[in-house]
Write an enzyme that holds these catalytic residues in place. Sequence first.
Site, PDB file in Angstrom:
ATOM      1  N   LYS A  14      -9.761   8.912  85.791  1.00 24.59           N
ATOM      2  CA  LYS A  14     -10.296   8.660  84.440  1.00 24.59           C
ATOM      3  C   LYS A  14      -9.240   8.002  83.548  1.00 24.59           C
ATOM      4  O   LYS A  14      -9.494   6.975  82.925  1.00 24.59           O
ATOM      5  CB  LYS A  14     -10.772   9.971  83.791  1.00 24.59           C
ATOM      6  CG  LYS A  14     -11.848  10.705  84.572  1.00 24.59           C
ATOM      7  CD  LYS A  14     -12.317  11.972  83.865  1.00 24.59           C
ATOM      8  CE  LYS A  14     -11.261  13.047  83.751  1.00 24.59           C
ATOM      9  NZ  LYS A  14     -10.953  13.762  85.003  1.00 24.59           N
ATOM     10  N   ARG A  89     -16.484  18.173  78.526  1.00 25.14           N
ATOM     11  CA  ARG A  89     -16.277  18.892  79.785  1.00 25.14           C
ATOM     12  C   ARG A  89     -17.186  20.112  79.904  1.00 25.14           C
ATOM     13  O   ARG A  89     -17.127  20.814  80.925  1.00 25.14           O
ATOM     14  CB  ARG A  89     -14.828  19.360  79.864  1.00 25.14           C
ATOM     15  CG  ARG A  89     -13.941  18.513  80.776  1.00 25.14           C
ATOM     16  CD  ARG A  89     -12.554  19.117  80.715  1.00 25.14           C
ATOM     17  NE  ARG A  89     -11.685  18.767  81.782  1.00 25.14           N
ATOM     18  CZ  ARG A  89     -10.824  17.729  81.756  1.00 25.14           C
ATOM     19  NH1 ARG A  89     -10.803  16.900  80.750  1.00 25.14           N
ATOM     20  NH2 ARG A  89     -10.020  17.533  82.769  1.00 25.14           N
ATOM     21  N   ARG A 128       1.183  12.744  91.835  1.00 24.41           N
ATOM     22  CA  ARG A 128       1.550  12.584  90.428  1.00 24.41           C
ATOM     23  C   ARG A 128       2.491  13.714  89.996  1.00 24.41           C
ATOM     24  O   ARG A 128       3.401  13.504  89.208  1.00 24.41           O
ATOM     25  CB  ARG A 128       0.296  12.578  89.543  1.00 24.41           C
ATOM     26  CG  ARG A 128       0.635  12.371  88.062  1.00 24.41           C
ATOM     27  CD  ARG A 128      -0.597  12.135  87.207  1.00 24.41           C
ATOM     28  NE  ARG A 128      -1.420  13.323  87.075  1.00 24.41           N
ATOM     29  CZ  ARG A 128      -2.587  13.367  86.434  1.00 24.41           C
ATOM     30  NH1 ARG A 128      -3.077  12.265  85.883  1.00 24.41           N
ATOM     31  NH2 ARG A 128      -3.276  14.478  86.357  1.00 24.41           N
ATOM     32  N   ARG A 134       4.051  17.784  84.986  1.00 27.25           N
ATOM     33  CA  ARG A 134       2.907  18.623  84.586  1.00 27.25           C
ATOM     34  C   ARG A 134       2.768  19.819  85.514  1.00 27.25           C
ATOM     35  O   ARG A 134       2.568  19.653  86.722  1.00 27.25           O
ATOM     36  CB  ARG A 134       1.615  17.785  84.615  1.00 27.25           C
ATOM     37  CG  ARG A 134       1.454  16.909  83.409  1.00 27.25           C
ATOM     38  CD  ARG A 134       0.213  16.032  83.507  1.00 27.25           C
ATOM     39  NE  ARG A 134      -1.037  16.758  83.691  1.00 27.25           N
ATOM     40  CZ  ARG A 134      -2.220  16.182  83.657  1.00 27.25           C
ATOM     41  NH1 ARG A 134      -2.327  14.884  83.421  1.00 27.25           N
ATOM     42  NH2 ARG A 134      -3.309  16.897  83.851  1.00 27.25           N
ATOM     43  N   ARG A 146      -8.617  23.915  89.129  1.00 27.14           N
ATOM     44  CA  ARG A 146      -9.163  22.876  88.233  1.00 27.14           C
ATOM     45  C   ARG A 146     -10.441  22.283  88.823  1.00 27.14           C
ATOM     46  O   ARG A 146     -11.410  22.029  88.096  1.00 27.14           O
ATOM     47  CB  ARG A 146      -8.120  21.777  88.002  1.00 27.14           C
ATOM     48  CG  ARG A 146      -6.970  22.226  87.136  1.00 27.14           C
ATOM     49  CD  ARG A 146      -5.765  21.325  87.256  1.00 27.14           C
ATOM     50  NE  ARG A 146      -5.987  19.990  86.729  1.00 27.14           N
ATOM     51  CZ  ARG A 146      -5.129  18.979  86.924  1.00 27.14           C
ATOM     52  NH1 ARG A 146      -4.032  19.156  87.624  1.00 27.14           N
ATOM     53  NH2 ARG A 146      -5.393  17.802  86.405  1.00 27.14           N
TER      54      ARG A 146
HETATM   55  P1  B4P Z   1      -5.718  10.160  86.412  1.00 26.90           P
HETATM   56  O1  B4P Z   1      -6.538   9.011  86.187  1.00 26.90           O
HETATM   57  O2  B4P Z   1      -4.480  10.170  85.590  1.00 26.90           O
HETATM   58  O3  B4P Z   1      -6.345  11.606  86.251  1.00 26.90           O
HETATM   59  P2  B4P Z   1      -7.510  12.091  85.313  1.00 26.90           P
HETATM   60  O4  B4P Z   1      -8.741  12.145  86.147  1.00 26.90           O
HETATM   61  O5  B4P Z   1      -7.548  11.263  84.067  1.00 26.90           O
HETATM   62  O6  B4P Z   1      -6.981  13.450  84.728  1.00 26.90           O
HETATM   63  P3  B4P Z   1      -7.043  14.996  84.707  1.00 26.90           P
HETATM   64  O7  B4P Z   1      -8.417  15.527  84.938  1.00 26.90           O
HETATM   65  O8  B4P Z   1      -5.919  15.435  85.578  1.00 26.90           O
HETATM   66  O9  B4P Z   1      -6.528  15.399  83.294  1.00 26.90           O
HETATM   67  P4  B4P Z   1      -6.935  15.657  81.822  1.00 26.90           P
HETATM   68  O10 B4P Z   1      -5.796  15.109  81.106  1.00 26.90           O
HETATM   69  O11 B4P Z   1      -8.283  15.127  81.449  1.00 26.90           O
HETATM   70  O12 B4P Z   1      -5.408  10.112  87.958  1.00 26.90           O
HETATM   71  C1  B4P Z   1      -4.627  11.075  88.628  1.00 26.90           C
HETATM   72  C2  B4P Z   1      -3.619  10.410  89.558  1.00 26.90           C
HETATM   73  O13 B4P Z   1      -4.281   9.613  90.537  1.00 26.90           O
HETATM   74  C3  B4P Z   1      -2.630   9.488  88.855  1.00 26.90           C
HETATM   75  O14 B4P Z   1      -1.349   9.718  89.372  1.00 26.90           O
HETATM   76  C4  B4P Z   1      -3.097   8.084  89.225  1.00 26.90           C
HETATM   77  O15 B4P Z   1      -2.041   7.157  89.305  1.00 26.90           O
HETATM   78  C5  B4P Z   1      -3.714   8.318  90.583  1.00 26.90           C
HETATM   79  N1  B4P Z   1      -4.807   7.396  90.866  1.00 26.90           N
HETATM   80  C6  B4P Z   1      -5.799   7.019  90.023  1.00 26.90           C
HETATM   81  N2  B4P Z   1      -6.644   6.173  90.638  1.00 26.90           N
HETATM   82  C7  B4P Z   1      -6.192   6.036  91.939  1.00 26.90           C
HETATM   83  C8  B4P Z   1      -6.662   5.316  93.099  1.00 26.90           C
HETATM   84  N3  B4P Z   1      -7.742   4.555  93.046  1.00 26.90           N
HETATM   85  N4  B4P Z   1      -5.974   5.445  94.243  1.00 26.90           N
HETATM   86  C9  B4P Z   1      -4.846   6.205  94.297  1.00 26.90           C
HETATM   87  N5  B4P Z   1      -4.349   6.911  93.256  1.00 26.90           N
HETATM   88  C10 B4P Z   1      -5.016   6.825  92.076  1.00 26.90           C
HETATM   89  O16 B4P Z   1      -7.021  17.258  81.695  1.00 26.90           O
HETATM   90  C11 B4P Z   1      -5.923  18.138  81.891  1.00 26.90           C
HETATM   91  C12 B4P Z   1      -6.246  19.541  81.375  1.00 26.90           C
HETATM   92  O17 B4P Z   1      -6.446  19.525  79.930  1.00 26.90           O
HETATM   93  C13 B4P Z   1      -7.519  20.224  81.892  1.00 26.90           C
HETATM   94  O18 B4P Z   1      -7.331  20.872  83.137  1.00 26.90           O
HETATM   95  C14 B4P Z   1      -7.835  21.218  80.734  1.00 26.90           C
HETATM   96  O19 B4P Z   1      -7.023  22.368  80.820  1.00 26.90           O
HETATM   97  C15 B4P Z   1      -7.436  20.456  79.495  1.00 26.90           C
HETATM   98  N6  B4P Z   1      -8.557  19.727  78.876  1.00 26.90           N
HETATM   99  C16 B4P Z   1      -8.627  18.358  78.731  1.00 26.90           C
HETATM  100  N7  B4P Z   1      -9.785  18.007  78.138  1.00 26.90           N
HETATM  101  C17 B4P Z   1     -10.469  19.162  77.903  1.00 26.90           C
HETATM  102  C18 B4P Z   1     -11.756  19.445  77.333  1.00 26.90           C
HETATM  103  N8  B4P Z   1     -12.571  18.461  76.909  1.00 26.90           N
HETATM  104  N9  B4P Z   1     -12.149  20.733  77.240  1.00 26.90           N
HETATM  105  C19 B4P Z   1     -11.348  21.727  77.653  1.00 26.90           C
HETATM  106  N10 B4P Z   1     -10.137  21.533  78.213  1.00 26.90           N
HETATM  107  C20 B4P Z   1      -9.683  20.258  78.346  1.00 26.90           C
END
Ligand code: B4P
Length: 190
Positions: A14, A89, A128, A134, A146
């Site tokens: 995302k 979420r 990551r 983190r 998660r």
């Molecule tokens: P990202 O793209 O960075 O991960 P994400 O899905 O955005 O994030 P995540 O769910 O972890 O975190 P969030 O901050 O929302 O990709 C992950 C990795 O994969 C990176 O290293 C990237 O380089 C790699 N990657 C991406 N695409 C790739 C591909 N095609 N091939 C290979 N590698 C690839 O949430 C974190 C925490 O915050 C939650 O657990 C919760 O505690 C809290 N939180 C956030 N929003 C909330 C909400 N609305 N309500 C309640 N709690 C919340």
Amino acid sequence: MLNIVLFGPPGAGKGTQAARLLEKYQLIHLSTGDILRGEIAANSPLGQAAKKNMDKGELVPDEVVIGMIERKIDANSAANGFIFDGFPRTTAQALALDKMLATKGTPISVMLALEVEKQELIDRLLLRGKDSGRADDQDQSIIENRIKVYNNETTPVKDFYAAQRKYQGVDGMGTIDSIFNRLCCAVDNL
Ligand code: B4P
């Protein structure tokens, strides 16, 4: 206005894809994860409380994230649109977002849901975790929690947007470029 909910399990890409989409479509990026990590870095009372949930892989309470998003939307009233990344979420968050946007006359245009296999999610997050600093990326059992929280509390948000005919699944496996092309096709066909 173009308002996109970018959805998917932890590690689905995302944050990665939001960075590209906002540049191409000139949108404002609202990532609740990034905002919460900013609060933790600033050592604010909100950040201190949120850290306890985040380090365990649990969700932060709805009222906290809803209030944060509302303030950010209000601060960007002249935007072309928003990418909501990691929000909503829970169904309560989705309902609150619809209500906020209704008062501004600018509804969600589409939910783009990245679909990625579980083992790939774990591999990406552990990778990551090697340099993100983190706590929630460094331990496989926290990552699995998660994913469990996502399956139990977050997947109903798909049904919420499907009922409004706004849900679109997008294959999130493959290279970052190929996934970006799929997302752009979906946006351009709206
Ligand atoms: P990202 O793209 O960075 O991960 P994400 O899905 O955005 O994030 P995540 O769910 O972890 O975190 P969030 O901050 O929302 O990709 C992950 C990795 O994969 C990176 O290293 C990237 O380089 C790699 N990657 C991406 N695409 C790739 C591909 N095609 N091939 C290979 N590698 C690839 O949430 C974190 C925490 O915050 C939650 O657990 C919760 O505690 C809290 N939180 C956030 N929003 C909330 C909400 N609305 N309500 C309640 N709690 C919340």
